[in-house]
Design an enzyme around this catalytic site. Structure first.
Site, PDB file in Angstrom:
ATOM      1  N   ARG A   1       0.857  -1.198   0.000  1.00  0.00           N
ATOM      2  CA  ARG A   1       0.000   0.000   0.000  1.00  0.00           C
ATOM      3  C   ARG A   1       0.882   1.233   0.000  1.00  0.00           C
ATOM      4  NH1 ARG A   1      -4.077  -1.851   4.888  1.00  0.00           N
ATOM      5  NH2 ARG A   1      -4.824  -3.721   3.836  1.00  0.00           N
TER       6      ARG A   1
ATOM      7  N   ARG B   1       4.494 -16.715  13.877  1.00  0.00           N
ATOM      8  CA  ARG B   1       4.012 -15.527  14.588  1.00  0.00           C
ATOM      9  C   ARG B   1       3.794 -15.830  16.059  1.00  0.00           C
ATOM     10  NH1 ARG B   1      -2.222 -14.926  12.149  1.00  0.00           N
ATOM     11  NH2 ARG B   1      -2.825 -17.081  12.537  1.00  0.00           N
TER      12      ARG B   1
ATOM     13  N   TYR C   1     -10.610 -22.718   2.192  1.00  0.00           N
ATOM     14  CA  TYR C   1     -10.427 -21.763   3.286  1.00  0.00           C
ATOM     15  C   TYR C   1     -11.617 -20.808   3.258  1.00  0.00           C
ATOM     16  CZ  TYR C   1      -9.188 -18.152   6.404  1.00  0.00           C
ATOM     17  OH  TYR C   1      -9.268 -17.282   7.453  1.00  0.00           O
TER      18      TYR C   1
HETATM   19  C1  LIG Z   1      -5.717 -20.496  11.891  1.00  0.00           C
HETATM   20  C2  LIG Z   1      -7.022 -19.930  11.396  1.00  0.00           C
HETATM   21  C3  LIG Z   1      -7.311 -18.596  11.615  1.00  0.00           C
HETATM   22  C4  LIG Z   1      -8.510 -18.072  11.158  1.00  0.00           C
HETATM   23  N1  LIG Z   1      -8.763 -16.743  11.368  1.00  0.00           N
HETATM   24  C5  LIG Z   1      -9.885 -16.204  10.892  1.00  0.00           C
HETATM   25  C6  LIG Z   1     -10.136 -14.809  11.042  1.00  0.00           C
HETATM   26  O1  LIG Z   1      -9.320 -14.065  11.597  1.00  0.00           O
HETATM   27  N2  LIG Z   1     -11.285 -14.300  10.555  1.00  0.00           N
HETATM   28  C7  LIG Z   1     -12.223 -15.102   9.914  1.00  0.00           C
HETATM   29  O2  LIG Z   1     -13.255 -14.581   9.481  1.00  0.00           O
HETATM   30  N3  LIG Z   1     -12.021 -16.423   9.778  1.00  0.00           N
HETATM   31  C8  LIG Z   1     -10.895 -17.006  10.248  1.00  0.00           C
HETATM   32  N4  LIG Z   1     -10.679 -18.351  10.098  1.00  0.00           N
HETATM   33  C9  LIG Z   1     -11.728 -19.189   9.486  1.00  0.00           C
HETATM   34  C10 LIG Z   1     -12.722 -19.833  10.516  1.00  0.00           C
HETATM   35  O3  LIG Z   1     -12.003 -20.643  11.409  1.00  0.00           O
HETATM   36  C11 LIG Z   1     -13.767 -20.649   9.736  1.00  0.00           C
HETATM   37  O4  LIG Z   1     -14.517 -19.776   8.932  1.00  0.00           O
HETATM   38  C12 LIG Z   1     -14.757 -21.420  10.618  1.00  0.00           C
HETATM   39  O5  LIG Z   1     -14.117 -22.138  11.623  1.00  0.00           O
HETATM   40  C13 LIG Z   1     -15.547 -22.388   9.756  1.00  0.00           C
HETATM   41  O6  LIG Z   1     -16.571 -22.996  10.521  1.00  0.00           O
HETATM   42  P1  LIG Z   1     -17.074 -24.465  10.183  1.00  0.00           P
HETATM   43  O7  LIG Z   1     -18.235 -24.704  11.075  1.00  0.00           O
HETATM   44  O8  LIG Z   1     -17.261 -24.624   8.719  1.00  0.00           O
HETATM   45  O9  LIG Z   1     -15.834 -25.430  10.552  1.00  0.00           O
HETATM   46  P2  LIG Z   1     -15.185 -25.780  11.970  1.00  0.00           P
HETATM   47  O10 LIG Z   1     -15.109 -24.575  12.824  1.00  0.00           O
HETATM   48  O11 LIG Z   1     -13.925 -26.504  11.670  1.00  0.00           O
HETATM   49  O12 LIG Z   1     -16.237 -26.797  12.636  1.00  0.00           O
HETATM   50  C14 LIG Z   1     -16.345 -28.144  12.222  1.00  0.00           C
HETATM   51  C15 LIG Z   1     -16.651 -28.970  13.459  1.00  0.00           C
HETATM   52  O13 LIG Z   1     -16.986 -30.300  13.034  1.00  0.00           O
HETATM   53  C16 LIG Z   1     -16.496 -31.202  14.001  1.00  0.00           C
HETATM   54  N5  LIG Z   1     -16.361 -32.509  13.356  1.00  0.00           N
HETATM   55  C17 LIG Z   1     -15.583 -32.817  12.289  1.00  0.00           C
HETATM   56  N6  LIG Z   1     -15.745 -34.116  11.956  1.00  0.00           N
HETATM   57  C18 LIG Z   1     -16.637 -34.637  12.837  1.00  0.00           C
HETATM   58  C19 LIG Z   1     -17.211 -35.946  13.002  1.00  0.00           C
HETATM   59  N7  LIG Z   1     -16.930 -36.971  12.185  1.00  0.00           N
HETATM   60  N8  LIG Z   1     -18.094 -36.135  14.016  1.00  0.00           N
HETATM   61  C20 LIG Z   1     -18.418 -35.099  14.851  1.00  0.00           C
HETATM   62  N9  LIG Z   1     -17.905 -33.843  14.725  1.00  0.00           N
HETATM   63  C21 LIG Z   1     -17.020 -33.614  13.727  1.00  0.00           C
HETATM   64  C22 LIG Z   1     -15.168 -30.595  14.416  1.00  0.00           C
HETATM   65  O14 LIG Z   1     -14.785 -31.075  15.702  1.00  0.00           O
HETATM   66  C23 LIG Z   1     -15.483 -29.107  14.420  1.00  0.00           C
HETATM   67  O15 LIG Z   1     -15.852 -28.655  15.705  1.00  0.00           O
HETATM   68  C24 LIG Z   1      -9.456 -18.889  10.492  1.00  0.00           C
HETATM   69  C25 LIG Z   1      -9.165 -20.248  10.260  1.00  0.00           C
HETATM   70  C26 LIG Z   1      -7.946 -20.743  10.679  1.00  0.00           C
HETATM   71  C27 LIG Z   1      -7.613 -22.190  10.353  1.00  0.00           C
END
Ligand SMILES: Cc1cc2nc3c(=O)[nH]c(=O)nc-3n(C[C@H](O)[C@H](O)[C@H](O)COP(=O)(O)OP(=O)(O)OC[C@H]3O[C@@H](n4cnc5c(N)ncnc54)[C@H](O)[C@@H]3O)c2cc1C
Length: 378
Positions: free
Chosen positions: A172, A274, A343
């Site tokens: 930027r 980090r 992602y």
């Molecule tokens: C390191 C990191 C940093 C991030 N930072 C940001 C940020 O700053 N801002 C932002 O907007 N987004 C961020 N994100 C993205 C955010 O984490 C995701 O958008 C969000 O977690 C997605 O939700 P979800 O419900 O799809 O998946 P998840 O949160 O992964 O939930 C899935 C759930 O399913 C459960 N599960 C899986 N398989 C099974 C099974 N067979 N039986 C029972 N339960 C099961 C898991 O235990 C888990 O609890 C980040 C992601 C990461 C990896």
């Protein structure tokens, strides 16, 4: 709902609000998925257990949605980086450039300086991350801010990564150090898990924690929304989709350890990417002690938590085969970051969850089969 993260909670709530009986199972002992937050027992600080999460969106409906379940307080993500013995501001901005080159350039001067004296214009059609960086910011900034961090984050050299990972011009020419451009940005006052618990708090929703989904459970339900790993649903029968995982090394400190929430480490010889100091994510709270996570990135093995999908050529070919298998499966819709192997920021996850719930209700109303995906993984 398989998964008590944002995907399972939001879809479950939408369906419960429209008269469905919903069961949410999660293999973990807590709700919230990877957004899970909890108070650190030693310091009282709210910790982002699976890495730092900052809420940012341009989607007004999603912003109103999260605010209906939790108070969001103003928060701007301002990241610093340590490179070769100095601390700089990120994303690379006019302050970073002036400090790095020991100059006092104005925006136009800095732009001309980068374009005329730094950028490698002999690279006409950049194919790799490295070529893209050399083409648009030049060797000095690339080596100081992009190269080592990327090697640590992705476990490979930037010359092996596609150019598309890096924005066309990743710097930027002003002093804006707000990491995100989105209109709405904030942090939940009581953490993400409190918000997700409120979403799940409905008489028609039953939450079963510590419960892994097994495919014979599907027979008890009209439909399954699965937010676990897509390849895991099929017992990894044709191979594993590649992920990066993270290791967090926790340490506490009496006072303020680094003065900011996130300090990146750009040098390749520092093994972590980090350090996150969690109390700075809640500047409205006051804590004498502090808790920090040193973050290390590596390839995910079978028992590791999958964090970032790798999505290179090999993975995309395998993903295509799993998508075919999923589309032959009746009664299951794959959702969320793991179910679609992408992602997804939290706001996109919520947007897609709302759309999936509405799509499901529309299919039911029209007597149409519910698809395996409302969002195609490829
Ligand atoms: C390191 C990191 C940093 C991030 N930072 C940001 C940020 O700053 N801002 C932002 O907007 N987004 C961020 N994100 C993205 C955010 O984490 C995701 O958008 C969000 O977690 C997605 O939700 P979800 O419900 O799809 O998946 P998840 O949160 O992964 O939930 C899935 C759930 O399913 C459960 N599960 C899986 N398989 C099974 C099974 N067979 N039986 C029972 N339960 C099961 C898991 O235990 C888990 O609890 C980040 C992601 C990461 C990896």
């Amino acid at each position: 709902m398989v998964g008590a993260g944002l995907s399972g909670a939001v879809i479950g709530r939408e369906l419960a609000d429209r008269g469905h009986e919903v069961t949410v199972v999660d293999s973990r002992a807590h709700t919230g998925g990877n957004c899970h937050t909890e108070r650190d027992a030693e310091t009282g600080v709210m910790v982002h257990v699976y890495g730092p999460h900052i809420f940012h969106t341009d989607d007004e409906e999603v912003w109103n949605y999260v605010n209906a379940y939790e108070t969001f307080l103003p928060y701007k993500n301002r990241v610093k980086t340590t490179s070769n013995g100095q601390v700089y501001s990120l994303p690379v901005n006019l302050h970073t450039i002036n400090q790095f080159f020991g100059k006092t350039m104005r925006p136009d001067e800095a732009r001309a300086f980068i374009v005329e004296q730094q950028a490698d214009t002999s690279i006409e059609d950049p194919q790799t991350f490295e070529e893209q960086a050399l083409r648009f910011v030049g060797k000095d900034l690339y080596e100081a801010f992009f190269k080592g961090y990327t090697i640590k984050q992705w476990g490979c050299h930037p010359s092996e990564l596609p150019a598309s990972i890096l924005k066309r011009l990743p710097v930027r020419f002003n002093y804006d150090d707000n990491y995100f451009f989105h209109k709405f940005q904030g942090m939940p006052e009581n953490g993400y898990t409190a918000m997700i618990d409120r979403i799940l708090d409905h008489p028609a929703i039953t939450v079963k924690l510590g419960t892994s989904f097994a495919s014979d459970m599907a027979r008890e339900y009209d439909h399954v929304f699965y937010s676990g790993p897509l390849d895991g649903y099929f017992n990894y029968s044709i191979g594993r989709l590649g992920y990066r995982t993270l290791d967090f090394e926790r340490f506490s400190y009496a006072g303020d350890y680094q003065g900011c929430a996130v300090m990146n480490y750009a040098d390749e010889d520092v093994p972590y990417t980090r350090i996150t100091e969690h109390k700075h994510f809640a500047p409205w709270e006051s804590h004498d002690k502090s808790v920090c996570y040193r973050e290390f990135s590596r390839f995910a093995e079978a028992d590791d938590i999958p964090y970032y999908p790798i999505r290179q050529v090999r993975e995309k070919a395998l993903l295509g085969k799993y998508v075919e298998l999923a589309e032959q499966t009746r009664g299951v819709t794959f959702v969320g970051r793991l179910g679609t192997y992408r992602y997804l920021d939290m706001d996109v996850t919520i947007r897609e969850a709302l759309d999936a719930a509405r799509g499901f209700l529309a299919c039911r109303a029209d007597n149409r089969p519910v698809p395996a995906f409302f969002q195609k993984p490829l």
